[in-house]
Design an enzyme around this catalytic site. Structure first.
Site: not given
Ligand code: C5P
Length: 402
Positions: A208, A276, A286, A304, A306, A324, A338, A342
């Site tokens: 990304n 995601d 390849k 996962p 994090i 974030f 969120k 989380k």
């Molecule tokens: O669920 P979303 O991606 O919108 O959440 C954003 C927040 O979750 C950010 O702080 C991002 O660093 C964290 N995040 C993470 N691991 C993931 C997805 C998002 O730590 N797999």
């Protein structure tokens, strides 16, 4: 000696070694106290007598000297310092530090050291720019070693360019900056930043556009406030921020593994744009284009989370977990949900709808969402936002300790 002011100065053998005398003089004027290790090379440029007279302390130079070890062993030399300063730092001592060599008093003391380290490199411009030296300096920076200079200008060898020892006053200022406790001194912080790359095959990946600017700025601000800061970052074009312990990873799985490896910490900030999904299986070779054939189907699996993993209740949970949220509508409402989902303490909610132009820009307009509700912050540069967040974190820890 007064705690908070004790500098173990290591003078190595460069033409700029004579300027170390000025570092001692300027430092003492500002209240610093010095013990000095003079390497064999250093003693070719300055005499132990001049160093001893200026520093007001005896000078140590031999690892296997009975008098040196009896009076002050190399372990005590570092334990009794608040900062180790290597000035000038030659290419040789930088290489020894990077590779963990211990073949004289200076390198052995550095290896036995657990105090902050500041180096002031000084060498010929071609040596400084050599990939071997640059790689060694990068290794040291990643371990949290602080670097002041070198500056550009006329060099003693007659060439011109980078490699000049930083001005003694700048070296003393950098040392004082590291010795002055910040509001987060004594606390450990961990920051995730940048994108993740999820391998499709050995050459392709899903990624990304995250630049890592915000996460890196937060790591730099935490380190500047005195926190022992670890930055775990995906691939970005940014230099490693000063004073942080930096680990470079590519995938979400690697980011999670490194993150778990660095717990426990007091503060965790998840600023990374973690992918995601990832391909369910990475092709070993390849993937070949089939002439006239249909394109491959890539099956994805969920990565996962994090942030949610760190924030889950348990003995390793940091005292403050910050995430974030980038939303394009109902920013506060979705980010509040969120935060609960989380289980993090704070969320910085960012409106990234096309109208705001926030995505990828230099500025950020956020709402800080805490247990007491949302707070609207003004539009700020990413550096200012990082500083404001760190000031807020410091206030939180101060309140908690009262
Ligand atoms: O669920 P979303 O991606 O919108 O959440 C954003 C927040 O979750 C950010 O702080 C991002 O660093 C964290 N995040 C993470 N691991 C993931 C997805 C998002 O730590 N797999």
């Amino acid at each position: 000696m007064d705690a908070g002011k004790r500098v173990l100065l290591i003078i190595t053998g460069g033409i700029a070694a004579y300027k170390a005398l000025d570092v001692i003089r300027r430092g003492r004027e500002r209240g610093l106290q010095f013990r000095v290790i003079l390497t064999k090379g250093g003693a070719e440029f300055v005499t132990p007598l001049s160093v001893a007279s200026l520093s007001g302390s005896r000078v140590y130079s031999e690892l296997f000297s009975l008098t040196d070890e009896a009076e002050m062993g190399h372990i005590r030399l570092v334990r009794e310092a608040d900062l180790v300063l290597v000035a000038p730092a030659t290419a040789d001592i930088i290489a020894k530090m990077a590779h963990g060599r211990a073949d004289d008093l200076a390198s052995t003391a550095l290896l036995a050291n657990d105090r902050p380290v500041l180096i002031a490199p000084s060498m010929n411009v071609v040596m400084w720019n050599h990939p071997a030296v640059q790689a060694n300096v990068a290794t040291l920076r990643a371990r949290g070693v602080h670097v002041v200079g070198p500056g550009a200008g006329d060099l003693a060898c007659g060439e011109v360019g980078d490699g000049r020892l930083a001005d003694p006053l700048d070296i003393v200022a950098a040392a004082l900056g590291l010795l002055t406790p910040g509001p987060l001194t004594g606390l450990k912080a961990l920051v995730t930043s940048g994108p993740t790359y999820e391998a499709i095959d050995p050459v392709r990946f899903i990624g990304n556009r995250s630049s890592g600017k915000q996460g890196h700025a937060i790591a730099a601000a935490l380190a500047a406030a005195g926190a022992h800061t670890t930055l775990i970052t995906g691939p970005t074009a940014l230099p490693d921020p000063a004073g942080c312990h930096v680990h470079h990873i590519e995938s979400a799985a690697e980011m999670l593994a490194q993150t778990l490896d660095h717990l426990p910490v007091d503060i965790a900030v998840a600023a990374a744009a973690v992918s995601d999904w990832r391909p369910a299986a990475e092709a070993a070779q390849k993937m070949k284009k089939q002439e006239g054939g249909s394109p491959p189907q890539i099956t994805l699996t969920t990565n996962p989370d994090i942030l949610a993993t760190i924030a889950a209740p348990g003995p390793q949970r940091p005292r403050l977990v910050i995430g974030f949220a980038a939303e394009t509508e109902k920013v506060v409402e979705y980010a509040t949900l969120k935060r609960q989902k989380k289980q993090c303490d704070w969320i910085l909610a960012n409106d990234v709808s096309a109208e705001t132009g926030a995505f990828g820009g230099a500025d950020n307009k956020v709402h800080l969402i805490t247990a007491t509700g949302p707070e609207e912050w003004p539009r700020l540069s990413k550096t200012e936002l990082a500083q404001r967040l760190v000031a807020r974190i410091a206030a939180q820890f101060k309140k908690a300790s009262e």
